[in-house]
Design an enzyme around this catalytic site. Structure first.
Site, PDB file in Angstrom:
ATOM      1  N   TYR A 189     -38.474 -47.529 -20.944  1.00 33.97           N
ATOM      2  CA  TYR A 189     -38.063 -46.243 -20.415  1.00 33.97           C
ATOM      3  C   TYR A 189     -38.373 -45.117 -21.402  1.00 33.97           C
ATOM      4  CZ  TYR A 189     -34.399 -48.176 -23.289  1.00 33.97           C
ATOM      5  OH  TYR A 189     -33.726 -48.776 -24.305  1.00 33.97           O
ATOM      6  N   SER A 196     -29.934 -45.763 -32.857  1.00 34.82           N
ATOM      7  CA  SER A 196     -30.077 -47.032 -32.149  1.00 34.82           C
ATOM      8  C   SER A 196     -29.567 -46.846 -30.729  1.00 34.82           C
ATOM      9  CB  SER A 196     -29.264 -48.113 -32.844  1.00 34.82           C
ATOM     10  OG  SER A 196     -27.887 -47.868 -32.608  1.00 34.82           O
ATOM     11  N   LYS A 197     -29.724 -47.897 -29.938  1.00 34.31           N
ATOM     12  CA  LYS A 197     -29.290 -47.816 -28.541  1.00 34.31           C
ATOM     13  C   LYS A 197     -27.811 -47.461 -28.463  1.00 34.31           C
ATOM     14  CE  LYS A 197     -32.530 -50.618 -26.069  1.00 34.31           C
ATOM     15  NZ  LYS A 197     -32.816 -51.912 -25.520  1.00 34.31           N
ATOM     16  N   ARG A 198     -27.051 -48.037 -29.384  1.00 34.94           N
ATOM     17  CA  ARG A 198     -25.612 -47.813 -29.341  1.00 34.94           C
ATOM     18  C   ARG A 198     -25.264 -46.329 -29.566  1.00 34.94           C
ATOM     19  NH1 ARG A 198     -22.699 -50.017 -33.621  1.00 34.94           N
ATOM     20  NH2 ARG A 198     -24.543 -51.302 -33.945  1.00 34.94           N
ATOM     21  N   GLY A 204     -27.023 -43.812 -28.580  1.00 35.06           N
ATOM     22  CA  GLY A 204     -27.493 -42.919 -27.517  1.00 35.06           C
ATOM     23  C   GLY A 204     -28.997 -42.914 -27.352  1.00 35.06           C
TER      24      GLY A 204
END
Ligand code: GLU
Length: 462
Positions: A13, A239-241, A243
């Site tokens: 994405y 990181s993904k955590r 955001g």
């Protein structure tokens, strides 16, 4: 004319970091009356997917960032790349290398054992003999092996890379003929007329190689702006955590495009101490030369604050339209203006706004036990009964203050404080202690529904 681009590899994405450089590129093109083009770098068949391309385009659509002209897909440009590879071969600026995998491994191991930088040793650079059989050659470019490659960066200043330290004759076409990343980026940036490249500084190490390609092909080198990364509050790469998720996840979380773009433009760029930028202002003021040299820090509170600002200032019509995406259909609600006016100042996200609305317009079926206990003390039931009776007789109940007047009458008549009626009424109407002003709630749901909710609550409590 300034031509900028965004060139995502559709391996997943669109994430926040990518979107930020896309936004910067878009704004800079707009500011200059130039063009912002989109190139999908989909040459890696194993890692790319059409779904990812779709997702990227969908995110652009949601955000209203429109690219100029046709989208370029690298996967459709094989013949173009082949032509330029052939040109370099013909001009003696590139050559076929017949080194086998085993030879390459041995070379690498030896260099590692000698604590040298692993690099191709140029053994086929000037090869004139008969090539070994059974090996499909790769094509390598003749890179300068000494001297410096100067990257003139609009953010970081001039950076001199020593050819000796970073370069070798790198591969521009694999044994199957497919061109490599740094080669196609340079070819496309030139052919697409891109003269200002704004991208993440994780690409800085590629730039000298791309300059080698530009120079070998006699192409003009574009201006570069390498944008420092976005860090989390701990100073680590996002990181993904933190955001660094799919941009579309921000839509699901109830952020508006305006807030997200405003948030991103301020990650690494500033204009005095201004925090709120309309799209028009961004386009007028953004300049990549003002991009910070150091990493920026992702701050969720800031995003929430901006989002609240945009929700609060949005027209009710626009909000109504957006809310349909969050399962709230207010189109034919006769009190939607009143409802939105009362609630839009209380929500940080559209999801929160949707919840607040549902809480008002849905008849509660559950009552928070603690709230019931707290609110229905003493003669709360009696107070509600008096209120209900007055309400049923009242005429012309339209606006919040009409309902307020009825509450006031009860307070005066019974000589009680407002809390004595407010608390049980609130629990009866909303099932809990929080929520917007009761007079507004009643005006929105109307007299009948108010009476119904009071009656329901009584049955529940008694
Ligand atoms: N396709 C590269 C990426 O997604 C970007 C290439 C570039 O901006 O030069 O990271």
């Amino acid at each position: 004319m300034v031509v900028t681009r965004f060139a995502p590899s559709p391996t997943g994405y669109l994430h926040i970091g990518g979107l930020r450089t896309a936004l910067f590129s878009y704004l800079w093109a707009k500011r200059n009356g130039g063009k912002f083009v989109l190139r999908i770098e989909d040459t890696d068949k194993a890692r790319n997917s059409e779904a990812a391309t779709e997702a990227i385009l969908k995110a652009f659509e949601w955000l209203g960032l429109e690219a100029d002209g046709e989208i370029t897909y690298q996967s459709q440009r094989g013949a173009i790349y082949a032509k330029y590879i052939q040109q370099l071969l013909d001009e003696g600026k590139a050559y076929k290398c017949y080194m086998s995998k085993e030879e390459l491994t041995t070379l690498r191991e030896t260099q590692m054992a000698n604590k040298e930088r692993t690099r191709y040793d140029g053994r086929y650079r000037d090869f004139e003999g008969t090539p070994p059989e059974g090996i499909e050659p790769v094509i390598r470019i003749k890179a300068p092996l000494s001297g410096e490659i100067l990257v003139k960066d609009g953010v970081k200043g001039d950076i001199a890379f020593q050819a000796e330290d970073i370069l070798d004759d790198f591969v521009i076409a694999r044994a199957d003929g497919s061109p490599t990343y740094n080669f196609v980026v340079a070819v496309d940036d030139y052919l697409m007329g891109i003269n200002e490249v704004i991208r993440g500084d994780d690409h800085l190490s590629n730039t000298p190689k791309q300059i080698v390609v530009y120079e070998a092909l006699g192409f003009r080198v574009p201006a570069f702006y390498h944008v420092p990364m976005i860090h989390n509050a701990q100073g680590k790469k996002l990181s993904k955590r933190d955001g660094a998720t799919d941009v579309m996840a921000y839509k699901e979380m109830g952020y508006t495009p305006e807030a997200l773009l405003n948030f991103l433009v301020r990650l690494g760029w500033s204009h005095g101490d201004q925090e709120i930028f309309s799209m028009e202002e961004m386009q007028r003021l953004f300049d990549p030369k003002d991009i910070n040299k150091s990493a920026s820090i992702y701050n969720t509170e800031k995003l929430d604050w901006l989002n609240a600002h945009y929700i609060k200032n949005m027209s009710n019509e626009k909000l109504t339209e957006l809310l349909t995406g969050y399962n709230v259909v207010l189109t034919s609600h006769d009190k939607k203006e009143m409802l939105l006016d009362a609630l839009k100042e209380r929500a940080k996200t559209l999801v929160q706004l949707a919840t607040l609305i549902q809480e008002v317009i849905t008849t509660p079926t559950e009552y928070d036990a603690k709230a019931v206990k707290k609110a229905f003390k003493g003669n709360a039931v009696e107070i509600l009964n008096v209120f209900g009776a007055k309400l049923s007789k009242a005429e012309e109940l339209k606006l919040p203050h009409d309902y307020h007047a009825v509450m006031e009458a009860v307070v005066n008549e019974m000589e009680i404080g407002f809390g004595k009626i407010g608390n049980p009424l609130r629990v009866a109407l909303l099932g809990k202690m929080s929520g917007p002003g009761l007079d507004t709630v009643m005006a929105v749901i109307g007299k009948e529904e108010t009476m119904l909710r009071i009656a329901n609550a009584m049955t529940h409590v008694l």
